[in-house]
Design a protein around this motif. Sequence first.
Motif, PDB file in Angstrom:
ATOM      1  N   TRP A   8      75.489  45.897  33.039  1.00 31.76           N
ATOM      2  CA  TRP A   8      75.167  47.298  33.324  1.00 31.76           C
ATOM      3  C   TRP A   8      74.308  47.866  32.206  1.00 31.76           C
ATOM      4  O   TRP A   8      74.587  47.635  31.032  1.00 31.76           O
ATOM      5  CB  TRP A   8      76.441  48.135  33.438  1.00 31.76           C
ATOM      6  CG  TRP A   8      77.292  47.817  34.629  1.00 31.76           C
ATOM      7  CD1 TRP A   8      78.485  47.155  34.619  1.00 31.76           C
ATOM      8  CD2 TRP A   8      77.032  48.147  35.987  1.00 31.76           C
ATOM      9  NE1 TRP A   8      78.965  47.058  35.899  1.00 31.76           N
ATOM     10  CE2 TRP A   8      78.092  47.665  36.760  1.00 31.76           C
ATOM     11  CE3 TRP A   8      75.988  48.821  36.633  1.00 31.76           C
ATOM     12  CZ2 TRP A   8      78.162  47.815  38.140  1.00 31.76           C
ATOM     13  CZ3 TRP A   8      76.047  48.965  38.005  1.00 31.76           C
ATOM     14  CH2 TRP A   8      77.124  48.478  38.743  1.00 31.76           C
ATOM     15  N   LEU A   9      73.309  48.644  32.558  1.00 30.69           N
ATOM     16  CA  LEU A   9      72.502  49.327  31.545  1.00 30.69           C
ATOM     17  C   LEU A   9      73.280  50.472  30.919  1.00 30.69           C
ATOM     18  O   LEU A   9      73.308  50.624  29.707  1.00 30.69           O
ATOM     19  CB  LEU A   9      71.212  49.890  32.167  1.00 30.69           C
ATOM     20  CG  LEU A   9      70.029  48.963  32.252  1.00 30.69           C
ATOM     21  CD1 LEU A   9      68.864  49.654  32.950  1.00 30.69           C
ATOM     22  CD2 LEU A   9      69.604  48.473  30.890  1.00 30.69           C
ATOM     23  N   HIS A  10      73.886  51.294  31.769  1.00 28.43           N
ATOM     24  CA  HIS A  10      74.601  52.490  31.283  1.00 28.43           C
ATOM     25  C   HIS A  10      76.011  52.562  31.862  1.00 28.43           C
ATOM     26  O   HIS A  10      76.563  53.626  32.009  1.00 28.43           O
ATOM     27  CB  HIS A  10      73.834  53.757  31.660  1.00 28.43           C
ATOM     28  CG  HIS A  10      72.418  53.741  31.214  1.00 28.43           C
ATOM     29  ND1 HIS A  10      72.035  53.808  29.895  1.00 28.43           N
ATOM     30  CD2 HIS A  10      71.265  53.625  31.916  1.00 28.43           C
ATOM     31  CE1 HIS A  10      70.726  53.753  29.803  1.00 28.43           C
ATOM     32  NE2 HIS A  10      70.229  53.628  31.011  1.00 28.43           N
ATOM     33  N   GLY A  11      76.560  51.451  32.245  1.00 26.86           N
ATOM     34  CA  GLY A  11      77.874  51.436  32.866  1.00 26.86           C
ATOM     35  C   GLY A  11      77.743  51.545  34.377  1.00 26.86           C
ATOM     36  O   GLY A  11      76.693  51.899  34.896  1.00 26.86           O
ATOM     37  N   PRO A  12      78.821  51.219  35.095  1.00 26.99           N
ATOM     38  CA  PRO A  12      78.789  51.299  36.560  1.00 26.99           C
ATOM     39  C   PRO A  12      78.656  52.744  37.023  1.00 26.99           C
ATOM     40  O   PRO A  12      78.904  53.676  36.250  1.00 26.99           O
ATOM     41  CB  PRO A  12      80.123  50.699  36.978  1.00 26.99           C
ATOM     42  CG  PRO A  12      81.001  50.848  35.796  1.00 26.99           C
ATOM     43  CD  PRO A  12      80.111  50.803  34.587  1.00 26.99           C
ATOM     44  N   PRO A  13      78.265  52.958  38.267  1.00 24.58           N
ATOM     45  CA  PRO A  13      78.153  54.335  38.775  1.00 24.58           C
ATOM     46  C   PRO A  13      79.497  55.061  38.655  1.00 24.58           C
ATOM     47  O   PRO A  13      80.558  54.462  38.812  1.00 24.58           O
ATOM     48  CB  PRO A  13      77.767  54.156  40.240  1.00 24.58           C
ATOM     49  CG  PRO A  13      77.293  52.762  40.371  1.00 24.58           C
ATOM     50  CD  PRO A  13      77.935  51.970  39.280  1.00 24.58           C
TER      51      PRO A  13
END
Length: 134
Positions: free
Chosen positions: A43-48
């Motif tokens: 993940w780039l910024h964590g999961p949605p």
Amino acid sequence: MPSGSGGLGGTGNGTGRGNGAGSGSGSAGSGEGERTHIVPAAWLHGPPSAFETGEYYPPAARRQGISGWGVLTCYVLRNHRVHGCTIEGEIPEGSGFGRAALRASHLFRLRPPTRNGEVAEDIPAHIAVQFGKD
């Protein structure tokens, strides 16, 4: 023996023995070889977030107060988006969370996997998306 007749067969007994010896040599391997180093997608910024995936929550699961997971297999592109996703499963089974994760997949932003330092768009990523609280 008249002309044109066949020859006579022979008889005999015999025994035999043999011994053999040999030697050989070879060189040991160096242990060096081409190794493949794979770094999986991440993940780039964590999961949605629950807020982002809320509109995809299966209505029946929402009414029943059920939370769960959708699991997908996707390919990650250089631009961090996913494509070619398929549903691998869902927990609880039959809950609709797999389909919900597939519908929400346009939200996913991941670093693509790499092979020996190069982006490898052909390596699948297994992605689990949580819906609700566990």
